[in-house]
Write a protein that holds these residues in place. Structure first.
Motif, short mmCIF file in Angstrom:
data_model
loop_
_atom_site.label_atom_id
_atom_site.label_comp_id
_atom_site.label_asym_id
_atom_site.label_seq_id
_atom_site.Cartn_x
_atom_site.Cartn_y
_atom_site.Cartn_z
N PRO A 1 0.53 -1.28 -0.19
CA PRO A 1 -0.06 -0.28 0.13
C PRO A 1 0.60 1.33 -0.15
CG PRO A 1 -1.24 -1.59 1.58
CD PRO A 1 0.07 -2.33 1.68
N ALA A 2 1.86 1.03 1.01
CA ALA A 2 2.73 1.72 0.61
C ALA A 2 3.63 2.70 -0.14
CB ALA A 2 3.37 2.27 1.85
N ILE A 3 3.50 4.60 -0.86
CA ILE A 3 4.66 4.60 -1.71
C ILE A 3 5.35 5.51 -0.92
CG2 ILE A 3 4.87 5.81 -4.23
CD1 ILE A 3 1.70 4.67 -4.23
N PRO A 4 6.80 5.16 -0.48
CA PRO A 4 7.81 6.61 0.77
C PRO A 4 8.24 7.73 -0.07
CG PRO A 4 8.19 3.47 1.10
CD PRO A 4 7.18 3.99 -0.28
N ASP A 5 8.43 7.24 -1.61
CA ASP A 5 8.95 7.98 -2.30
C ASP A 5 8.32 8.26 -3.58
OD1 ASP A 5 10.41 10.18 -3.67
OD2 ASP A 5 12.36 9.92 -2.98
N VAL A 6 7.46 9.30 -4.14
CA VAL A 6 6.48 9.09 -4.89
C VAL A 6 7.67 9.44 -6.63
CG1 VAL A 6 4.14 9.62 -4.27
CG2 VAL A 6 5.54 11.08 -5.61
N THR A 7 8.63 10.26 -6.43
CA THR A 7 9.35 10.61 -7.49
C THR A 7 10.32 9.44 -7.68
OG1 THR A 7 11.31 10.72 -5.68
CG2 THR A 7 9.52 12.93 -6.57
N ALA A 8 10.42 8.23 -6.84
CA ALA A 8 12.07 6.94 -6.54
C ALA A 8 10.69 5.59 -6.60
CB ALA A 8 12.67 7.39 -6.30
N ALA A 9 9.92 5.45 -6.87
CA ALA A 9 8.83 4.33 -6.82
C ALA A 9 9.39 2.48 -7.12
CB ALA A 9 7.71 4.03 -7.03
N THR A 10 8.96 2.01 -6.11
CA THR A 10 9.95 1.06 -6.75
C THR A 10 8.83 -0.02 -7.38
OG1 THR A 10 9.15 -0.48 -4.64
CG2 THR A 10 11.21 0.23 -4.33
N GLU A 11 9.26 -0.88 -8.25
CA GLU A 11 8.29 -1.48 -8.84
C GLU A 11 7.33 -1.73 -8.09
OE1 GLU A 11 9.78 -5.17 -11.41
OE2 GLU A 11 12.45 -4.03 -11.53
N GLY A 12 6.83 -2.77 -7.17
CA GLY A 12 5.60 -2.78 -6.84
C GLY A 12 5.49 -1.89 -5.06
#
Length: 470
Positions: free
Chosen positions: A368-379
C-alpha cells in the motif's frame, strides 16, 4: 454504440482522413458534408464517428479526472513514468498554463472533447437538408452527444466557447452558467426523440435513460457548474437538488434498469454480480445506463489493465504505472466485496494465475505505501483492476465496456440530493440499498446521522462504489 457502429466509425475515420499535404493538387473526388450524407447508411457512418470519439475520453480526460484526486497516482519508477513530471504535476495539482501536465494531459483532454463537438457539428450540418427515416432520432443523438462533450468541458474547464456549427471561426468564451444552460437545454430537447431502449444489436446508443442520468449528474453538481470562480474561490450557483431527484427517479422508476447482484446475474462467487458491471461481458449488465463500447480488436479495446499491472502480469507486457493511494485502499472495509478491485500483496499473472517476480527476479508484492513517489519501486502501490482481463483480449485491447453511468450512481445522486433537502431517512435508505449487495451479512450505515455526518457517509459510499470510474 454497438459493434456494427464501432466498425462503421472506424471506416468513417479512414475515409475522411487526409491523403496528402500537397494543397496544389486538384482532387479527382472528395467526400464532404455536402455530397456524403445522401442516405441513411452514410448518416449512420457519420454518427458512428461521434460515438467513436467517446473512446478518447478514457485517455487524457479520464487521466486528469482520476490522477488529480486521492484515488490514483502515477509514481515515477526508475526511468519509467517520469515523462517530464507531467503525472505528478497533475496529481499534486501544481499545473500552470505552461506546465507539462497542462501542455500534454489537460490540453489533450480539451482537444479530444472539442473533436467530439466538431464531429457532431459536421454531421448535423451535413444532414440538415437530407431526408431519411430515422432523422429525428439521429439528430437527437447528435445533439445529446455534443451536449455530453460539453458536459466534460464544463466539468473540466468551465468557461468555454459554444460552437453549434462546423464553421471554423473565432468564438467568444461563454460563462460557466451559459454552458450549463446550453447542456441542459440540448439534453432536454433531445430526450423526446430518443427511445427508452434499443435492441441488443444497438447496445450503446443513447436512450432516454442516458439523458436522465446526464441531467441528474448535471443537477447534483449545479452549484459548482453555475458558480462564479474568482481569486478568492468559488461562489456557488443555485442548487438544483429536487431536479436531481426527479431525474434520478426517472431512471430508477423506468423499469429498464436493475442493480446487478449475485442473484440476478446467476453467479456464485460473493460480489460477482456487482463485478459483472466491469467484466468483458458487461454489455449484458442490467445496471449500465450509458457506456463507451469496446471490443477485443486492435485499437478498439480498453487498455486500463496496461496502465496498472506490473510488466510481468499480462501479455503483452503492461506499463506498471497507475496505483491507488494507501489512504484510499485503507478506507475500504475488508468485508466490503468491492475490495476485489484491488491487487495487493503477493502477485500473480492475471491470465495464467502463476506467481510472478519483479524484473530483478524477486517475488512481486504490491504494498500500500509509496514512500517516495519520485523514486518508487516496481511493487509500490496497490493496483486497481476494476475492469478485469478479457479472456479473448487482442494484445492490449480488452472488450470490457466503460460505463459513464450505472444505476448504482443514480441511487447515490438521489441520496445526496435528499440529504441536502433534509430527507435523511430516504437518503439513508438509498445508501443502504447500495451497501446491501456489497456486504454479507449486511452492514448498513446507522440511522439518525446528522446532515453533515450523512453527507460524509454519501461521499464515502461514492468512493467505495465508484472508485476509478472517472
Amino acid at each position: 454504440m454497438n459493434k456494427k457502429i464501432a466498425a462503421a466509425g472506424v471506416f468513417a475515420l479512414l475515409v475522411l482522413a487526409p491523403a496528402c499535404t500537397d494543397l496544389t493538387e486538384v482532387p479527382q473526388s472528395a467526400i464532404t458534408p455536402e455530397n456524403f450524407y445522401r442516405n441513411e447508411g452514410e448518416v449512420i457512418g457519420g454518427l458512428a464517428s461521434v460515438y467513436a470519439q467517446l473512446r478518447s475520453l478514457d485517455d487524457d480526460y479520464y487521466n486528469t479526472s482520476e490522477i488529480s484526486t486521492d484515488e490514483m497516482i502515477v509514481p515515477t519508477r526508475g526511468s519509467d513514468w517520469y515523462d517530464n513530471g507531467q503525472w505528478l504535476d497533475i496529481h499534486r495539482q501544481t499545473f500552470t498554463p505552461n506546465s507539462t501536465g497542462t501542455l500534454n494531459i489537460i490540453n489533450g483532454a480539451w482537444t479530444n472533447l472539442f473533436i467530439g463537438v466538431a464531429r457532431a457539428n459536421v454531421v448535423l450540418d451535413g444532414i440538415a437538408n437530407t431526408s431519411f427515416a430515422s432523422k429525428a432520432t439521429v439528430t437527437a443523438e447528435l445533439h445529446a452527444l455534443r451536449a455530453w462533450y460539453y458536459f466534460g468541458l464544463l466539468d473540466m474547464f468551465g468557461n468555454v466557447p459554444i460552437a453549434t456549427d462546423a464553421a471554423i471561426v473565432a468564438r467568444p468564451q461563454a460563462s460557466r452558467d451559459s454552458v450549463f444552460r446550453f447542456v441542459e437545454a440540448e439534453l432536454k430537447a433531445a430526450r423526446a426523440d430518443l427511445p427508452a431502449t434499443w435492441s441488443a444489436d444497438m447496445n450503446g446508443r443513447l436512450t432516454q435513460g442516458a439523458i436522465d442520468a446526464m441531467l441528474a449528474s448535471l443537477y447534483v453538481n449545479a452549484q459548482v457548474f453555475t458558480g462564479t470562480v474568482s481569486a478568492t474561490g468559488l461562489a456557488p450557483g443555485a442548487a438544483r437538488w429536487q431536479d436531481a431527484i426527479d431525474r434520478a427517479n426517472a431512471v430508477i422508476n423506468s423499469g429498464h434498469y436493475a442493480l446487478a447482484t449475485d442473484a440476478n446475474m446467476n453467479c456464485s462467487t460473493a460480489g460477482c454480480g456487482w463485478r459483472k458491471n466491469f467484466t468483458a461481458d458487461n454489455s449484458s449488465s442490467p445496471e449500465i445506463i450509458f457506456a463507451i463500447k469496446y471490443i477485443a480488436v486492435s485499437g478498439l479495446g480498453l487498455n486500463f489493465l496496461m496502465r496498472a499491472l506490473h510488466y510481468n502480469q499480462f501479455t503483452p507486457s503492461p506499463w506498471n504505472g497507475f496505483a491507488t493511494l494507501a489512504d484510499t485502499y485503507a478506507a475500504f472495509d475488508p468485508a466490503d466485496q468491492r475490495t476485489q478491485i484491488f491487487l495487493a500483496g503477493p502477485q500473480f499473472n492475471v491470465l495464467t494465475g502463476q506467481p510472478v517476480t519483479d524484473r530483478q527476479g524477486n517475488p512481486l508484492v504490491f504494498t500500500p505505501a509509496i514512500p517516495d513517489v519520485t523514486a518508487a519501486t516496481e511493487g509500490a502501490g496497490v493496483r486497481i483492476t476494476k475492469w478485469p482481463a478479457d479472456p479473448n483480449h487482442v494484445q492490449q485491447d480488452n472488450g470490457n465496456d466503460y460505463a459513464f453511468f450505472r444505476l448504482g450512481e443514480m441511487y447515490l445522486i438521489r441520496a445526496e440530493a435528499e440529504n441536502e433537502l433534509g430527507q435523511s431517512a430516504a437518503a439513508t435508505a438509498d445508501i443502504n440499498l447500495i451497501r446491501a449487495r456489497a456486504f454479507n451479512p449486511p452492514k448498513p450505515i446507522a440511522s439518525g446521522l446528522t446532515q453533515a455526518q450523512l453527507r460524509d457517509a454519501i461521499l464515502n459510499e461514492r468512493l467505495f462504489e465508484l472508485t476509478a470510474e472517472g
